[in-house]
Design a protein around this motif. Structure first.
Motif, mmCIF file in Angstrom:
data_model
loop_
_atom_site.group_PDB
_atom_site.id
_atom_site.type_symbol
_atom_site.label_atom_id
_atom_site.label_comp_id
_atom_site.label_asym_id
_atom_site.label_seq_id
_atom_site.Cartn_x
_atom_site.Cartn_y
_atom_site.Cartn_z
ATOM 1 N N ASP A 167 -5.874 -1.953 -1.015
ATOM 2 C CA ASP A 167 -6.492 -1.208 -2.220
ATOM 3 C C ASP A 167 -7.477 -0.132 -1.809
ATOM 4 O O ASP A 167 -7.391 0.913 -2.028
ATOM 5 C CB ASP A 167 -7.053 -2.193 -3.063
ATOM 6 C CG ASP A 167 -5.847 -2.945 -4.089
ATOM 7 O OD1 ASP A 167 -4.843 -2.414 -3.927
ATOM 8 O OD2 ASP A 167 -6.319 -4.120 -4.573
ATOM 9 N N TRP A 184 0.806 -0.987 0.150
ATOM 10 C CA TRP A 184 0.090 -0.167 -0.096
ATOM 11 C C TRP A 184 0.868 1.097 0.055
ATOM 12 O O TRP A 184 0.357 2.159 -0.645
ATOM 13 C CB TRP A 184 -0.879 -0.046 1.245
ATOM 14 C CG TRP A 184 -0.541 0.507 2.580
ATOM 15 C CD1 TRP A 184 0.038 -0.457 3.599
ATOM 16 C CD2 TRP A 184 0.022 1.625 3.123
ATOM 17 N NE1 TRP A 184 0.477 0.166 4.682
ATOM 18 C CE2 TRP A 184 0.262 1.432 4.345
ATOM 19 C CE3 TRP A 184 -0.282 2.908 2.518
ATOM 20 C CZ2 TRP A 184 0.808 2.352 5.053
ATOM 21 C CZ3 TRP A 184 -0.061 4.056 3.556
ATOM 22 C CH2 TRP A 184 0.673 3.818 4.679
ATOM 23 N N LYS A 224 2.119 2.496 -3.549
ATOM 24 C CA LYS A 224 1.052 3.044 -4.103
ATOM 25 C C LYS A 224 0.857 4.415 -3.676
ATOM 26 O O LYS A 224 0.448 5.635 -4.265
ATOM 27 C CB LYS A 224 -0.032 2.138 -4.170
ATOM 28 C CG LYS A 224 0.136 0.842 -5.036
ATOM 29 C CD LYS A 224 -1.032 0.023 -5.171
ATOM 30 C CE LYS A 224 -0.986 -1.193 -5.749
ATOM 31 N NZ LYS A 224 -2.232 -2.138 -5.859
ATOM 32 N N VAL A 239 -5.579 2.889 -0.053
ATOM 33 C CA VAL A 239 -4.865 3.613 -1.214
ATOM 34 C C VAL A 239 -6.045 4.515 -1.751
ATOM 35 O O VAL A 239 -5.635 5.701 -2.008
ATOM 36 C CB VAL A 239 -4.340 2.605 -2.092
ATOM 37 C CG1 VAL A 239 -3.843 3.718 -3.212
ATOM 38 C CG2 VAL A 239 -2.939 1.947 -1.264
#
Length: 436
Positions: free
Chosen positions: A418, A344, A347, A421
């Motif tokens: 995800d 994470w 990103k 993020v």
């Protein structure tokens, strides 16, 4: 007494449950995990860290609430179901006759547990005391040392508050000199950190207090190098291992420290309210117990376990957590948690307005990472993450640190990361900075 109850009591009395072939872990997980691990025999821990099929088996062993994404495992980690069940069984047994089943049955499991912890820590069982958390372990050492007015202790402003307050209390009451270094993390230089500790040492310095993994931002400190430097100058070292034990793959003697304390309810996923203290054998006699003992200057590590009535179920549940941890594999676990953090964080670092406060190099960090968003306080970021996205994190404003601490664990999914993020991208967007 029912037959199954008699069998259970007999097993507990003889083998402390978790260490026998009849352990809950062996009954519940052993076959499935062995099957899942067959594919991985020729893979490195780093390769296993990316095998989602294997980790999905591990994830199913936890009972985390599906309505929130818990990314504050640096505070307290959940125990897997098998550990919860062990505590419940021991608790039910205790309440069938507390003074009998606690003192005459479950209490017999402490020595096997001590041996199991010592094996995990790479130490002698005669150096391990079982207690409730890192604060208790480290406060026992801090207040147990014979220090006098003018003696110096060196720590940092980034140490855990309960340890800082313990040293300040000794300074206020007894006149010891407590000095704190101030680091601006992340730092990707062992030599810089060691040099700062070395510069702070004077002829009156007796103790260095070093946090193995900095609670706030996850910086891994070069403990072994600090200890070697300190010992060359006749200075002892206390290590706060609250966030390293059960996460990093190491043995306590590898650190070359003199004293060590940790919580077991963090990355080891032991029952909430369990901890461990380690003191080098030849130094036990000079440390006074925090609570009373009939032989306070003895060389027996057990003098630190005079706690009165305690939770025997919690204590014995630690054994199942060790079984769980060992079945995963310590190095595999370390690499998985590091992989999740980097997954994470790498990103998030590409999002305009998002800043990381933690190194992404393996030598300097593992599971904990601090993150901030320009124009938002940590409290504001944390509030949006939870209220809008149901992501639980920990806001940190402490000395020169201002960020949100994010800490995944082995049960954390890539899908959840995800979502984190995407949430950070939303918060960083200039047109979406409210907390609706």
């Amino acid at each position: 007494m029912a037959p199954n109850r008699r069998v259970f009591v007999k097993q507990v009395a003889a083998l402390a449950g978790a260490f026998s072939l009849h352990s809950l872990f062996n009954q519940t997980h052993a076959a499935e995990w062995q099957q899942a691990a067959k594919r991985l025999q020729n893979l490195s821990p780093e390769q296993v860290a990316r095998d989602e099929d294997f980790w999905s088996v591990i994830q199913r062993a936890y009972t985390v609430n599906p309505n929130i994404i818990n990314l504050n495992n640096g505070g307290v980690s959940p125990a897997p179901l098998v550990v919860q069940q062990a505590v419940e069984r021991y608790n039910q047994l205790s309440n069938e006759g507390p003074s009998y089943f606690m003192w005459r049955v479950l209490d017999q499991g402490r020595e096997p547990l001590r041996e199991k912890l010592a094996l995990l820590a790479g130490t002698s069982p005669e150096e391990i005391a079982i207690n409730r958390n890192a604060t208790e372990a480290l406060n026992t050492i801090i207040f147990g040392l014979d220090l006098k007015a003018g003696d110096e202790v060196v720590g940092t402003l980034q140490d855990y508050p309960n340890m800082i307050q313990a040293w300040r209390q000794r300074a206020q009451r007894e006149g010891i000199v407590y000095k704190q270094l101030n680091f601006d993390f992340p730092i990707e230089s062992d030599e810089q950190i060691v040099r700062e500790f070395e510069k702070a040492i004077t002829p009156r310095t007796k103790i260095l207090h070093v946090t193995h993994i900095i609670n706030w931002v996850g910086q891994i400190m070069p403990v072994q190098k600090i200890c070697r430097m300190a010992h060359d100058r006749g200075v002892e070292v206390i290590v706060d291992g609250a966030h390293s034990f059960g996460l990093l793959d190491f043995k306590i003697p590898d650190l070359e420290c003199d004293y060590f304390g940790t919580s077991l309810h963090k990355f080891l996923s032991a029952p909430i309210g369990s901890g461990m203290m380690w003191i080098k054998k030849e130094k036990i006699a000079k440390i006074w117990p925090l609570l009373c003992n009939s032989q306070p200057t003895s060389q027996d590590i057990r003098k630190f376990e005079t706690l009165g009535t305690r939770s025997f179920p919690i204590e014995q549940g630690i054994g199942e957590a060790i079984n769980f941890h060992n079945a995963i594999g310590p190095k595999r676990k370390e690499e998985r948690v590091r992989y999740l953090k980097n997954y994470w964080a790498e990103k998030a670092a590409k999002i305009s307005g998002v800043k990381l406060h933690t190194s992404l190099k393996a030598k300097y960090s593992c599971g904990i990472c601090g993150v901030s968003v320009n124009g938002q306080t940590p409290q504001e970021v944390e509030s949006i993450l939870f209220n809008k996205f149901k992501i639980h994190t920990s806001p940190t404003v402490w000395e020169n640190i201002s960020c949100v601490r994010v800490t995944p664990h082995v049960y954390t999914s890539l899908t959840d990361l995800d979502k984190l993020v995407n949430a950070l991208a939303y918060i960083a967007s200039s047109k979406n900075t409210d907390s609706k």
